[in-house]
Design a protein around this motif. Structure first.
Motif, PDB file in Angstrom:
ATOM      1  N   GLU A   1     -57.348  29.416  83.458  1.00 29.44           N
ATOM      2  CA  GLU A   1     -57.304  28.706  82.181  1.00 29.44           C
ATOM      3  C   GLU A   1     -56.777  27.279  82.323  1.00 29.44           C
ATOM      4  O   GLU A   1     -56.950  26.445  81.416  1.00 29.44           O
ATOM      5  CB  GLU A   1     -56.438  29.477  81.169  1.00 29.44           C
ATOM      6  N   ASN A   2     -56.149  26.970  83.463  1.00 31.64           N
ATOM      7  CA  ASN A   2     -55.647  25.617  83.712  1.00 31.64           C
ATOM      8  C   ASN A   2     -56.500  24.837  84.696  1.00 31.64           C
ATOM      9  O   ASN A   2     -56.119  23.732  85.110  1.00 31.64           O
ATOM     10  CB  ASN A   2     -54.205  25.683  84.246  1.00 31.64           C
ATOM     11  N   SER A   3     -57.631  25.403  85.093  1.00 33.34           N
ATOM     12  CA  SER A   3     -58.448  24.793  86.152  1.00 33.34           C
ATOM     13  C   SER A   3     -59.358  23.684  85.651  1.00 33.34           C
ATOM     14  O   SER A   3     -59.920  22.939  86.440  1.00 33.34           O
ATOM     15  CB  SER A   3     -59.304  25.871  86.826  1.00 33.34           C
ATOM     16  N   GLY A   4     -59.529  23.581  84.341  1.00 33.59           N
ATOM     17  CA  GLY A   4     -60.438  22.593  83.778  1.00 33.59           C
ATOM     18  C   GLY A   4     -61.712  23.190  83.249  1.00 33.59           C
ATOM     19  O   GLY A   4     -62.483  22.521  82.551  1.00 33.59           O
ATOM     20  N   TYR A   5     -61.962  24.469  83.580  1.00 36.76           N
ATOM     21  CA  TYR A   5     -63.162  25.146  83.077  1.00 36.76           C
ATOM     22  C   TYR A   5     -62.932  26.648  83.119  1.00 36.76           C
ATOM     23  O   TYR A   5     -62.663  27.213  84.178  1.00 36.76           O
ATOM     24  CB  TYR A   5     -64.381  24.785  83.912  1.00 36.76           C
ATOM     25  N   SER A   6     -63.053  27.298  81.974  1.00 33.19           N
ATOM     26  CA  SER A   6     -62.857  28.751  81.916  1.00 33.19           C
ATOM     27  C   SER A   6     -63.750  29.359  80.841  1.00 33.19           C
ATOM     28  O   SER A   6     -63.307  30.200  80.060  1.00 33.19           O
ATOM     29  CB  SER A   6     -61.391  29.090  81.655  1.00 33.19           C
ATOM     30  N   VAL A   7     -64.997  28.936  80.816  1.00 37.54           N
ATOM     31  CA  VAL A   7     -65.943  29.409  79.812  1.00 37.54           C
ATOM     32  C   VAL A   7     -66.618  30.684  80.314  1.00 37.54           C
ATOM     33  O   VAL A   7     -67.517  30.642  81.162  1.00 37.54           O
ATOM     34  CB  VAL A   7     -67.000  28.333  79.487  1.00 37.54           C
ATOM     35  N   TRP A   8     -66.175  31.824  79.808  1.00 38.40           N
ATOM     36  CA  TRP A   8     -66.744  33.098  80.215  1.00 38.40           C
ATOM     37  C   TRP A   8     -68.035  33.380  79.446  1.00 38.40           C
ATOM     38  O   TRP A   8     -68.216  32.915  78.310  1.00 38.40           O
ATOM     39  CB  TRP A   8     -65.761  34.229  79.942  1.00 38.40           C
ATOM     40  N   GLY A   9     -68.906  34.161  80.052  1.00 38.81           N
ATOM     41  CA  GLY A   9     -70.081  34.637  79.361  1.00 38.81           C
ATOM     42  C   GLY A   9     -69.688  35.636  78.288  1.00 38.81           C
ATOM     43  O   GLY A   9     -68.539  36.122  78.262  1.00 38.81           O
ATOM     44  N   GLY A  10     -70.602  35.964  77.417  1.00 37.15           N
ATOM     45  CA  GLY A  10     -70.308  36.877  76.317  1.00 37.15           C
ATOM     46  C   GLY A  10     -69.758  38.210  76.783  1.00 37.15           C
ATOM     47  O   GLY A  10     -70.358  38.882  77.618  1.00 37.15           O
ATOM     48  N   GLY A  11     -68.577  38.580  76.274  1.00 39.19           N
ATOM     49  CA  GLY A  11     -67.970  39.859  76.620  1.00 39.19           C
ATOM     50  C   GLY A  11     -67.306  39.906  77.973  1.00 39.19           C
ATOM     51  O   GLY A  11     -66.806  40.964  78.380  1.00 39.19           O
TER      52      GLY A  11
ATOM     53  N   MET B   1     -70.674  32.906  88.623  1.00 38.52           N
ATOM     54  CA  MET B   1     -71.211  32.111  87.527  1.00 38.52           C
ATOM     55  C   MET B   1     -72.611  32.603  87.211  1.00 38.52           C
ATOM     56  O   MET B   1     -73.445  32.722  88.105  1.00 38.52           O
ATOM     57  CB  MET B   1     -71.265  30.631  87.913  1.00 38.52           C
ATOM     58  N   PHE B   2     -72.849  32.924  85.932  1.00 41.17           N
ATOM     59  CA  PHE B   2     -74.212  33.214  85.518  1.00 41.17           C
ATOM     60  C   PHE B   2     -75.068  31.967  85.730  1.00 41.17           C
ATOM     61  O   PHE B   2     -74.559  30.844  85.768  1.00 41.17           O
ATOM     62  CB  PHE B   2     -74.259  33.615  84.036  1.00 41.17           C
ATOM     63  N   TYR B   3     -76.365  32.157  85.852  1.00 44.87           N
ATOM     64  CA  TYR B   3     -77.257  31.010  86.027  1.00 44.87           C
ATOM     65  C   TYR B   3     -77.157  30.015  84.875  1.00 44.87           C
ATOM     66  O   TYR B   3     -77.531  28.845  85.021  1.00 44.87           O
ATOM     67  CB  TYR B   3     -78.704  31.488  86.161  1.00 44.87           C
ATOM     68  N   ASN B   4     -76.626  30.449  83.715  1.00 46.55           N
ATOM     69  CA  ASN B   4     -76.501  29.541  82.574  1.00 46.55           C
ATOM     70  C   ASN B   4     -75.196  28.738  82.595  1.00 46.55           C
ATOM     71  O   ASN B   4     -74.907  27.979  81.669  1.00 46.55           O
ATOM     72  CB  ASN B   4     -76.610  30.312  81.249  1.00 46.55           C
ATOM     73  N   GLY B   5     -74.396  28.897  83.675  1.00 45.14           N
ATOM     74  CA  GLY B   5     -73.172  28.121  83.819  1.00 45.14           C
ATOM     75  C   GLY B   5     -71.917  28.797  83.321  1.00 45.14           C
ATOM     76  O   GLY B   5     -70.816  28.275  83.524  1.00 45.14           O
ATOM     77  N   GLN B   6     -72.028  29.961  82.684  1.00 45.15           N
ATOM     78  CA  GLN B   6     -70.854  30.666  82.192  1.00 45.15           C
ATOM     79  C   GLN B   6     -70.328  31.632  83.248  1.00 45.15           C
ATOM     80  O   GLN B   6     -71.072  32.068  84.128  1.00 45.15           O
ATOM     81  CB  GLN B   6     -71.201  31.408  80.897  1.00 45.15           C
ATOM     82  N   LEU B   7     -69.048  31.970  83.133  1.00 40.77           N
ATOM     83  CA  LEU B   7     -68.377  32.756  84.165  1.00 40.77           C
ATOM     84  C   LEU B   7     -68.524  34.250  83.935  1.00 40.77           C
ATOM     85  O   LEU B   7     -68.702  34.722  82.812  1.00 40.77           O
ATOM     86  CB  LEU B   7     -66.898  32.369  84.218  1.00 40.77           C
ATOM     87  N   ASN B   8     -68.403  34.992  85.040  1.00 42.29           N
ATOM     88  CA  ASN B   8     -68.604  36.439  85.022  1.00 42.29           C
ATOM     89  C   ASN B   8     -67.743  37.076  86.097  1.00 42.29           C
ATOM     90  O   ASN B   8     -67.514  36.486  87.152  1.00 42.29           O
ATOM     91  CB  ASN B   8     -70.080  36.755  85.277  1.00 42.29           C
ATOM     92  N   ASP B   9     -67.237  38.276  85.821  1.00 43.76           N
ATOM     93  CA  ASP B   9     -66.538  39.037  86.866  1.00 43.76           C
ATOM     94  C   ASP B   9     -67.518  39.998  87.526  1.00 43.76           C
ATOM     95  O   ASP B   9     -68.479  40.457  86.913  1.00 43.76           O
ATOM     96  CB  ASP B   9     -65.327  39.781  86.307  1.00 43.76           C
ATOM     97  N   LEU B  10     -67.258  40.281  88.800  1.00 40.23           N
ATOM     98  CA  LEU B  10     -68.192  41.091  89.583  1.00 40.23           C
ATOM     99  C   LEU B  10     -67.423  41.839  90.665  1.00 40.23           C
ATOM    100  O   LEU B  10     -66.399  41.357  91.162  1.00 40.23           O
ATOM    101  CB  LEU B  10     -69.254  40.189  90.226  1.00 40.23           C
ATOM    102  N   ALA B  11     -67.923  43.019  91.027  1.00 41.35           N
ATOM    103  CA  ALA B  11     -67.333  43.748  92.154  1.00 41.35           C
ATOM    104  C   ALA B  11     -67.453  42.897  93.416  1.00 41.35           C
ATOM    105  O   ALA B  11     -68.507  42.321  93.695  1.00 41.35           O
ATOM    106  CB  ALA B  11     -68.042  45.084  92.339  1.00 41.35           C
ATOM    107  N   CYS B  12     -66.388  42.819  94.173  1.00 36.98           N
ATOM    108  CA  CYS B  12     -66.344  41.903  95.322  1.00 36.98           C
ATOM    109  C   CYS B  12     -67.349  42.251  96.408  1.00 36.98           C
ATOM    110  O   CYS B  12     -67.703  41.393  97.227  1.00 36.98           O
ATOM    111  CB  CYS B  12     -64.935  41.879  95.902  1.00 36.98           C
ATOM    112  N   ASP B  13     -67.816  43.504  96.442  1.00 37.53           N
ATOM    113  CA  ASP B  13     -68.756  43.890  97.487  1.00 37.53           C
ATOM    114  C   ASP B  13     -70.215  43.685  97.072  1.00 37.53           C
ATOM    115  O   ASP B  13     -71.126  43.945  97.866  1.00 37.53           O
ATOM    116  CB  ASP B  13     -68.538  45.341  97.914  1.00 37.53           C
TER     117      ASP B  13
END
Length: 321
Positions: A261-271, A284-296
Protein backbone atom coordinates in the motif's frame (compact mmCIF):
# COMPACT_ATOMS: atom_id res chain seq x y z
CA UNK A 1 13.03 2.26 -45.98
CA UNK A 2 10.25 2.80 -43.41
CA UNK A 3 10.95 4.70 -40.20
CA UNK A 4 10.40 1.52 -38.16
CA UNK A 5 12.89 -0.50 -40.21
CA UNK A 6 15.35 2.38 -40.11
CA UNK A 7 15.15 2.56 -36.31
CA UNK A 8 15.50 -1.22 -36.03
CA UNK A 9 18.61 -1.09 -38.23
CA UNK A 10 20.06 1.77 -36.18
CA UNK A 11 19.32 -0.12 -32.96
CA UNK A 12 21.16 -3.19 -34.25
CA UNK A 13 24.12 -1.02 -35.21
CA UNK A 14 24.07 0.54 -31.73
CA UNK A 15 24.18 -2.91 -30.12
CA UNK A 16 27.02 -4.02 -32.42
CA UNK A 17 29.05 -0.90 -31.70
CA UNK A 18 28.43 -1.07 -27.94
CA UNK A 19 29.31 -4.78 -27.93
CA UNK A 20 32.58 -4.12 -29.75
CA UNK A 21 33.52 -1.42 -27.24
CA UNK A 22 32.62 -3.69 -24.35
CA UNK A 23 34.82 -6.46 -25.73
CA UNK A 24 37.66 -3.95 -25.80
CA UNK A 25 37.03 -3.27 -22.09
CA UNK A 26 36.92 -7.03 -21.41
CA UNK A 27 33.99 -6.73 -19.03
CA UNK A 28 30.95 -9.03 -18.85
CA UNK A 29 29.71 -8.93 -15.25
CA UNK A 30 31.29 -8.02 -11.92
CA UNK A 31 31.06 -11.62 -10.75
CA UNK A 32 32.89 -13.04 -13.79
CA UNK A 33 36.69 -13.09 -14.00
CA UNK A 34 38.49 -12.61 -17.32
CA UNK A 35 41.44 -14.93 -18.00
CA UNK A 36 43.79 -13.30 -20.49
CA UNK A 37 45.50 -16.52 -21.50
CA UNK A 38 42.30 -18.01 -22.93
CA UNK A 39 40.29 -14.81 -23.60
CA UNK A 40 37.18 -15.95 -21.74
CA UNK A 41 35.18 -14.97 -18.64
CA UNK A 42 34.60 -17.47 -15.81
CA UNK A 43 32.52 -17.53 -12.65
CA UNK A 44 33.11 -20.05 -9.89
CA UNK A 45 29.66 -20.89 -8.54
CA UNK A 46 30.18 -21.58 -4.85
CA UNK A 47 26.66 -22.78 -4.01
CA UNK A 48 26.65 -26.52 -4.85
CA UNK A 49 24.02 -27.65 -7.35
CA UNK A 50 23.05 -30.80 -9.16
CA UNK A 51 24.48 -31.11 -12.68
CA UNK A 52 21.21 -30.15 -14.37
CA UNK A 53 20.64 -27.17 -12.07
CA UNK A 54 24.20 -25.99 -12.68
CA UNK A 55 23.63 -26.07 -16.43
CA UNK A 56 20.36 -24.14 -16.04
CA UNK A 57 21.84 -21.40 -13.87
CA UNK A 58 24.70 -20.78 -16.29
CA UNK A 59 22.17 -20.42 -19.10
CA UNK A 60 20.06 -18.00 -17.04
CA UNK A 61 23.15 -15.84 -16.53
CA UNK A 62 23.75 -15.71 -20.28
CA UNK A 63 26.77 -17.97 -20.17
CA UNK A 64 27.46 -21.68 -20.66
CA UNK A 65 28.28 -24.59 -18.38
CA UNK A 66 32.08 -24.76 -18.48
CA UNK A 67 34.03 -27.68 -19.85
CA UNK A 68 37.68 -27.41 -20.95
CA UNK A 69 38.07 -27.37 -24.72
CA UNK A 70 41.77 -28.22 -24.53
CA UNK A 71 44.63 -28.66 -22.09
CA UNK A 72 45.53 -24.98 -22.14
CA UNK A 73 42.05 -23.98 -20.97
CA UNK A 74 41.95 -26.76 -18.40
CA UNK A 75 45.25 -25.60 -16.91
CA UNK A 76 44.21 -21.93 -16.89
CA UNK A 77 40.90 -22.58 -15.16
CA UNK A 78 42.35 -25.07 -12.66
CA UNK A 79 45.00 -22.51 -11.70
CA UNK A 80 42.29 -19.87 -11.22
CA UNK A 81 40.17 -22.23 -9.10
CA UNK A 82 43.17 -23.16 -6.98
CA UNK A 83 43.94 -19.51 -6.35
CA UNK A 84 40.35 -18.38 -5.75
CA UNK A 85 38.65 -21.29 -3.96
CA UNK A 86 40.84 -24.37 -3.77
CA UNK A 87 38.09 -26.89 -4.59
CA UNK A 88 39.16 -30.49 -5.01
CA UNK A 89 36.66 -31.03 -7.83
CA UNK A 90 33.71 -29.38 -9.58
CA UNK A 91 31.09 -30.19 -12.19
CA UNK A 92 31.86 -29.58 -15.86
CA UNK A 93 29.50 -29.54 -18.82
CA UNK A 94 30.07 -33.12 -19.89
CA UNK A 95 27.62 -36.02 -19.42
CA UNK A 96 26.26 -39.23 -20.92
CA UNK A 97 22.56 -38.45 -20.56
CA UNK A 98 21.40 -39.46 -24.04
CA UNK A 99 23.07 -42.88 -24.20
CA UNK A 100 24.80 -44.72 -21.39
CA UNK A 101 28.56 -44.33 -21.59
CA UNK A 102 28.48 -41.96 -24.58
CA UNK A 103 29.95 -38.80 -23.10
CA UNK A 104 29.34 -35.47 -24.85
CA UNK A 105 29.63 -31.82 -23.97
CA UNK A 106 26.54 -29.69 -23.33
CA UNK A 107 26.65 -28.60 -26.98
CA UNK A 108 26.87 -32.14 -28.36
CA UNK A 109 30.60 -32.44 -29.02
CA UNK A 110 32.00 -35.96 -28.51
CA UNK A 111 34.34 -36.12 -25.54
CA UNK A 112 37.18 -37.33 -27.77
CA UNK A 113 37.15 -33.98 -29.58
CA UNK A 114 37.76 -31.88 -26.45
CA UNK A 115 39.80 -32.22 -23.29
CA UNK A 116 39.36 -35.83 -22.12
CA UNK A 117 41.96 -36.66 -19.50
CA UNK A 118 40.16 -39.28 -17.42
CA UNK A 119 41.45 -40.44 -14.06
CA UNK A 120 42.77 -44.01 -13.74
CA UNK A 121 39.95 -46.49 -14.33
CA UNK A 122 37.46 -43.75 -15.24
CA UNK A 123 34.76 -43.51 -16.32
CA UNK A 124 33.56 -46.57 -14.40
CA UNK A 125 29.82 -45.86 -13.86
CA UNK A 126 29.87 -47.11 -10.26
CA UNK A 127 26.48 -48.57 -9.36
CA UNK A 128 25.23 -47.80 -12.87
CA UNK A 129 24.32 -44.23 -11.84
CA UNK A 130 27.32 -42.09 -12.81
CA UNK A 131 26.41 -40.13 -15.93
CA UNK A 132 27.85 -36.67 -15.21
CA UNK A 133 31.45 -35.53 -14.99
CA UNK A 134 33.59 -33.65 -12.48
CA UNK A 135 37.05 -32.21 -13.05
CA UNK A 136 39.51 -32.93 -10.25
CA UNK A 137 42.06 -30.37 -9.09
CA UNK A 138 44.84 -32.54 -10.57
CA UNK A 139 43.24 -32.20 -14.01
CA UNK A 140 41.68 -35.66 -14.20
CA UNK A 141 38.02 -36.28 -15.05
CA UNK A 142 35.70 -38.60 -13.13
CA UNK A 143 32.09 -39.68 -13.67
CA UNK A 144 29.68 -39.14 -10.79
CA UNK A 145 25.98 -39.14 -9.95
CA UNK A 146 24.22 -36.20 -11.61
CA UNK A 147 21.98 -35.57 -8.59
CA UNK A 148 24.91 -34.80 -6.31
CA UNK A 149 25.42 -31.16 -5.43
CA UNK A 150 28.84 -29.86 -6.41
CA UNK A 151 30.38 -26.46 -7.16
CA UNK A 152 30.64 -25.61 -10.84
CA UNK A 153 31.83 -22.94 -13.26
CA UNK A 154 30.03 -20.82 -15.84
CA UNK A 155 31.86 -19.52 -18.91
CA UNK A 156 31.31 -16.61 -21.28
CA UNK A 157 33.47 -16.26 -24.37
CA UNK A 158 34.74 -12.80 -25.21
CA UNK A 159 33.64 -13.28 -28.82
CA UNK A 160 30.03 -13.91 -27.79
CA UNK A 161 29.75 -10.82 -25.57
CA UNK A 162 26.97 -8.40 -26.49
CA UNK A 163 26.23 -5.17 -24.67
CA UNK A 164 23.07 -3.18 -24.02
CA UNK A 165 24.52 0.32 -23.65
CA UNK A 166 21.31 2.02 -22.45
CA UNK A 167 20.67 -0.58 -19.76
CA UNK A 168 24.35 -1.01 -18.84
CA UNK A 169 24.09 -4.77 -19.00
CA UNK A 170 24.96 -7.71 -21.31
CA UNK A 171 21.31 -8.64 -21.95
CA UNK A 172 20.02 -7.14 -25.18
CA UNK A 173 16.39 -8.24 -24.72
CA UNK A 174 15.90 -5.47 -22.16
CA UNK A 175 14.31 -2.30 -23.52
CA UNK A 176 14.81 1.14 -22.04
CA UNK A 177 11.82 3.34 -21.17
CA UNK A 178 12.88 6.99 -21.00
CA UNK A 179 9.81 8.16 -19.05
CA UNK A 180 10.53 5.72 -16.24
CA UNK A 181 14.31 5.68 -16.59
CA UNK A 182 14.39 1.88 -16.37
CA UNK A 183 14.70 -1.20 -18.53
CA UNK A 184 12.28 -4.10 -18.80
CA UNK A 185 12.21 -7.60 -20.25
CA UNK A 186 8.96 -9.51 -20.84
CA UNK A 187 9.85 -13.20 -20.55
CA UNK A 188 7.90 -15.49 -22.88
CA UNK A 189 8.94 -18.74 -21.18
CA UNK A 190 6.41 -19.32 -18.36
CA UNK A 191 7.87 -20.03 -14.93
CA UNK A 192 6.64 -20.26 -11.37
CA UNK A 193 7.18 -17.24 -9.12
CA UNK A 194 10.39 -18.51 -7.51
CA UNK A 195 11.92 -19.43 -10.86
CA UNK A 196 10.96 -16.03 -12.26
CA UNK A 197 12.55 -14.33 -9.25
CA UNK A 198 15.74 -16.35 -9.77
CA UNK A 199 15.93 -15.65 -13.51
CA UNK A 200 15.54 -11.90 -13.02
CA UNK A 201 18.28 -11.98 -10.40
CA UNK A 202 20.48 -14.01 -12.76
CA UNK A 203 20.05 -11.21 -15.29
CA UNK A 204 21.22 -8.59 -12.76
CA UNK A 205 17.62 -7.42 -12.40
CA UNK A 206 14.53 -8.07 -10.28
CA UNK A 207 10.90 -9.05 -10.73
CA UNK A 208 9.21 -5.82 -11.79
CA UNK A 209 7.75 -3.68 -9.02
CA UNK A 210 5.03 -1.19 -9.98
CA UNK A 211 5.63 2.11 -8.21
CA UNK A 212 3.27 4.44 -10.08
CA UNK A 213 0.23 4.51 -12.33
CA UNK A 214 2.56 5.47 -15.17
CA UNK A 215 4.59 2.31 -14.64
CA UNK A 216 1.42 0.22 -14.38
CA UNK A 217 0.20 1.62 -17.69
CA UNK A 218 3.54 0.88 -19.31
CA UNK A 219 3.64 -2.73 -18.07
CA UNK A 220 0.06 -3.19 -19.24
CA UNK A 221 1.08 -1.96 -22.69
CA UNK A 222 4.27 -4.07 -22.66
CA UNK A 223 2.14 -7.12 -21.89
CA UNK A 224 -0.35 -6.26 -24.61
CA UNK A 225 2.40 -5.97 -27.24
CA UNK A 226 4.30 -9.13 -26.21
CA UNK A 227 3.96 -11.96 -28.79
CA UNK A 228 2.52 -14.30 -26.15
CA UNK A 229 -0.75 -15.55 -27.62
CA UNK A 230 0.63 -18.60 -29.41
CA UNK A 231 3.06 -19.81 -26.73
CA UNK A 232 2.23 -23.50 -26.10
CA UNK A 233 2.34 -25.26 -22.75
CA UNK A 234 0.58 -25.78 -19.47
CA UNK A 235 0.59 -22.39 -17.77
CA UNK A 236 -1.84 -19.75 -16.54
CA UNK A 237 -2.81 -17.22 -19.17
CA UNK A 238 -4.16 -13.80 -18.28
CA UNK A 239 -1.56 -12.67 -15.74
CA UNK A 240 2.19 -12.15 -15.29
CA UNK A 241 4.40 -12.59 -12.23
CA UNK A 242 5.56 -9.36 -10.57
CA UNK A 243 7.76 -8.52 -7.61
CA UNK A 244 5.41 -8.59 -4.63
CA UNK A 245 4.26 -11.34 -2.28
CA UNK A 246 2.85 -12.38 1.09
CA UNK A 247 5.03 -15.45 1.51
CA UNK A 248 5.86 -14.63 5.14
CA UNK A 249 2.23 -14.09 6.10
CA UNK A 250 3.02 -10.53 7.23
CA UNK A 251 0.98 -8.74 4.59
CA UNK A 252 1.64 -7.93 0.96
CA UNK A 253 5.06 -6.42 0.32
CA UNK A 254 7.24 -5.73 -2.66
CA UNK A 255 10.48 -7.67 -3.01
CA UNK A 256 12.18 -4.45 -1.85
CA UNK A 257 10.43 -4.85 1.51
CA UNK A 258 7.95 -1.98 1.08
CA UNK A 259 4.34 -2.61 2.15
CA UNK A 260 2.32 -2.81 -1.05
CA UNK A 261 0.00 0.00 0.00
CA UNK A 262 3.05 2.29 0.30
CA UNK A 263 4.71 1.22 -2.95
CA UNK A 264 2.97 3.76 -5.17
CA UNK A 265 0.56 1.30 -6.77
CA UNK A 266 -1.82 -1.17 -5.12
CA UNK A 267 -4.79 -1.44 -7.47
CA UNK A 268 -6.15 -4.96 -7.06
CA UNK A 269 -8.46 -6.62 -9.54
CA UNK A 270 -12.08 -7.15 -8.55
CA UNK A 271 -12.36 -9.31 -5.44
CA UNK A 272 -8.59 -9.69 -5.11
CA UNK A 273 -6.69 -10.87 -3.18
CA UNK A 274 -8.87 -13.91 -2.63
CA UNK A 275 -6.56 -16.91 -2.20
CA UNK A 276 -5.47 -16.60 1.42
CA UNK A 277 -2.58 -18.88 2.39
CA UNK A 278 -2.93 -20.80 -0.88
CA UNK A 279 -2.06 -17.78 -3.05
CA UNK A 280 0.88 -15.86 -1.61
CA UNK A 281 2.65 -14.60 -4.74
CA UNK A 282 1.86 -11.49 -6.73
CA UNK A 283 0.85 -11.16 -10.35
CA UNK A 284 -0.66 -8.55 -12.65
CA UNK A 285 -3.70 -9.23 -14.78
CA UNK A 286 -3.23 -8.27 -18.42
CA UNK A 287 -5.42 -5.23 -17.68
CA UNK A 288 -2.83 -3.85 -15.23
CA UNK A 289 -4.61 -4.73 -11.99
CA UNK A 290 -3.04 -6.89 -9.29
CA UNK A 291 -3.85 -10.48 -8.42
CA UNK A 292 -2.71 -13.10 -5.91
CA UNK A 293 -1.64 -16.50 -7.19
CA UNK A 294 -0.24 -19.79 -5.90
CA UNK A 295 3.54 -19.48 -6.06
CA UNK A 296 3.94 -22.73 -7.98
CA UNK A 297 1.67 -21.65 -10.85
CA UNK A 298 3.51 -20.94 -14.09
CA UNK A 299 2.94 -17.80 -16.14
CA UNK A 300 4.83 -15.11 -18.01
CA UNK A 301 6.85 -12.59 -16.01
CA UNK A 302 8.55 -9.21 -16.31
CA UNK A 303 12.04 -8.34 -15.10
CA UNK A 304 13.12 -4.78 -14.32
CA UNK A 305 16.59 -3.23 -14.34
CA UNK A 306 17.26 0.22 -12.90
CA UNK A 307 21.02 0.70 -13.35
CA UNK A 308 20.73 2.56 -16.65
CA UNK A 309 22.78 5.08 -18.60
CA UNK A 310 20.29 7.88 -19.16
CA UNK A 311 22.97 10.34 -20.24
CA UNK A 312 24.43 8.25 -23.04
CA UNK A 313 21.24 6.79 -24.52
CA UNK A 314 19.89 7.72 -27.95
CA UNK A 315 16.19 8.43 -27.41
CA UNK A 316 15.30 7.15 -30.89
CA UNK A 317 15.52 3.66 -29.41
CA UNK A 318 13.52 4.28 -26.23
CA UNK A 319 10.32 2.36 -25.60
CA UNK A 320 7.77 4.95 -24.61
CA UNK A 321 4.65 2.82 -25.08
Amino acid sequence: MSLVLKNVSLFILLIINASYCQREKKFFRKDYHFLESVQNFYKIQTIPRSWQDAKQICEWEGSTFFYPEDEAEANAVLAYVKEAQGYNYFWIGVASLLAKGVFETIDGIPIMDVYNKWGPGEPNDTGGVEDCVVLMKEGNMNDDGCWKKQPYICKKTLASLEWNAACRMPYTDYKYNKDLGRCYNFHLSPKNWTEAFTICSSELSFLAVIESQTEADFLKQLTSLAPKDNIPGNYLRGCVHLGFHNRNGNGWRTIKGTPLENSGYSVWGGGQPDGGDLEQCGTMFYNGQLNDLACDRRCFFICEHDDVDTAGFDERFADTA
